[in-house]
Design an enzyme around this catalytic site. Sequence first.
Site, mmCIF file in Angstrom:
data_model
loop_
_atom_site.group_PDB
_atom_site.id
_atom_site.type_symbol
_atom_site.label_atom_id
_atom_site.label_comp_id
_atom_site.label_asym_id
_atom_site.label_seq_id
_atom_site.Cartn_x
_atom_site.Cartn_y
_atom_site.Cartn_z
ATOM 1 N N SER A 1 37.038 57.958 67.180
ATOM 2 C CA SER A 1 35.687 58.142 66.885
ATOM 3 C C SER A 1 34.735 59.220 67.912
ATOM 4 O O SER A 1 33.601 59.067 67.956
ATOM 5 C CB SER A 1 35.015 56.789 66.934
ATOM 6 O OG SER A 1 35.033 56.200 68.418
ATOM 7 N N HIS B 1 33.909 49.016 60.955
ATOM 8 C CA HIS B 1 34.842 48.066 61.456
ATOM 9 C C HIS B 1 34.945 46.870 60.377
ATOM 10 O O HIS B 1 35.828 45.948 60.727
ATOM 11 C CB HIS B 1 34.268 47.384 62.544
ATOM 12 C CG HIS B 1 33.959 48.727 63.361
ATOM 13 N ND1 HIS B 1 32.436 49.025 63.786
ATOM 14 C CD2 HIS B 1 34.573 49.242 64.268
ATOM 15 C CE1 HIS B 1 32.563 49.936 64.610
ATOM 16 N NE2 HIS B 1 33.804 50.281 65.237
ATOM 17 N N GLU C 1 35.696 44.103 64.020
ATOM 18 C CA GLU C 1 36.892 43.975 63.055
ATOM 19 C C GLU C 1 37.176 42.550 62.875
ATOM 20 O O GLU C 1 37.245 42.208 61.918
ATOM 21 C CB GLU C 1 37.754 45.080 63.558
ATOM 22 C CG GLU C 1 38.817 45.169 62.420
ATOM 23 C CD GLU C 1 39.930 46.298 62.763
ATOM 24 O OE1 GLU C 1 40.862 46.162 62.200
ATOM 25 O OE2 GLU C 1 39.574 47.207 63.353
#
Length: 320
Positions: free
Chosen positions: A284, A94, A146
Amino acid sequence: MKSCIINMVMIMQVYDLTPRGYCHGVLNALAIVKKVIKTESYPRPIYVLGQIVHNKKITEAFNRFGVISLDQKGKTRLEMLEEIDSGTVIFTAHGISNQAIERAKEKGLITLNATCRDVIKVHNAVKNKLAEGYKVIYIGHRNHPEPEAVLAISQDIYFVEDEKDALLLPQELSQYPLFVTNQTTLSLYDIEAVLKIIETKYPHYLFDNEICNATTVRQNAVKEQPDVDLMLVVGDTLSSNSNKLRDVGKKAKNIPSYLISGVEDIDLHWLKDVNSVSVTSGASTPTVVTEEVISFLKHYQKDDPTTWDHQSKLTVEDIL
């Protein structure tokens, strides 16, 4: 005349939406962790600053190999780093702030950076525009790692999550050139509503859409799917792109959509009167986890209790 009774077994139609599963950023991050686990020259213990990717099953699987994932609500990566005095630290896909990287060096830690190249692209774009004299508006989700890394670049970055935040942006920003960009795992629905307000307040802004390609093509697959009675998105509750896939199913297709971490989260009541279901997964999510969901749905029969068992049979080895 004898009457014949034919038992009709209704098989649910299951649509496997593609593409789905791992994106290049996740594959790279997982490869880095596996490399460190297998290479004895990396000092122990092995830490991940956060979750290497937002998937609890993967995090728990790596924990079995001694990997310590530091992920404490309310604490930044930089703050969590202070709990580490020795060993190897892996920065997640991230992104990570320069401050955290420098602090790790000061502490003498061995570090590996698994930041996704799409996230690095956003960092570079923001830095370049700041150097050119722009003020930056960044659209993202609060408490997500992020945006945390991006916002640490400069105090001249204004964070916006929704329309309310956009309305509260200072009017004096109109005096500067404005650059607008976004978290890579959002949907266009998140961005469009905010941009309408920004455009009204600051008509001459420059926008760079940084929704990554992996996110875009998966959302497009949801938009272009056939009409179904139900959609299941396999992914973690912390996974932004997984949550967005569910939202796109609801908003773009008006399909009842649920986010599940695996087959064990399926509520059999959802399947009542359902003749067709689509399945996709976040970037993911391990493929085997999604395939287990699809296999269950293909064999499920509402009138046959022997097909109702939906406890996961996957092992750590399967996940990794």
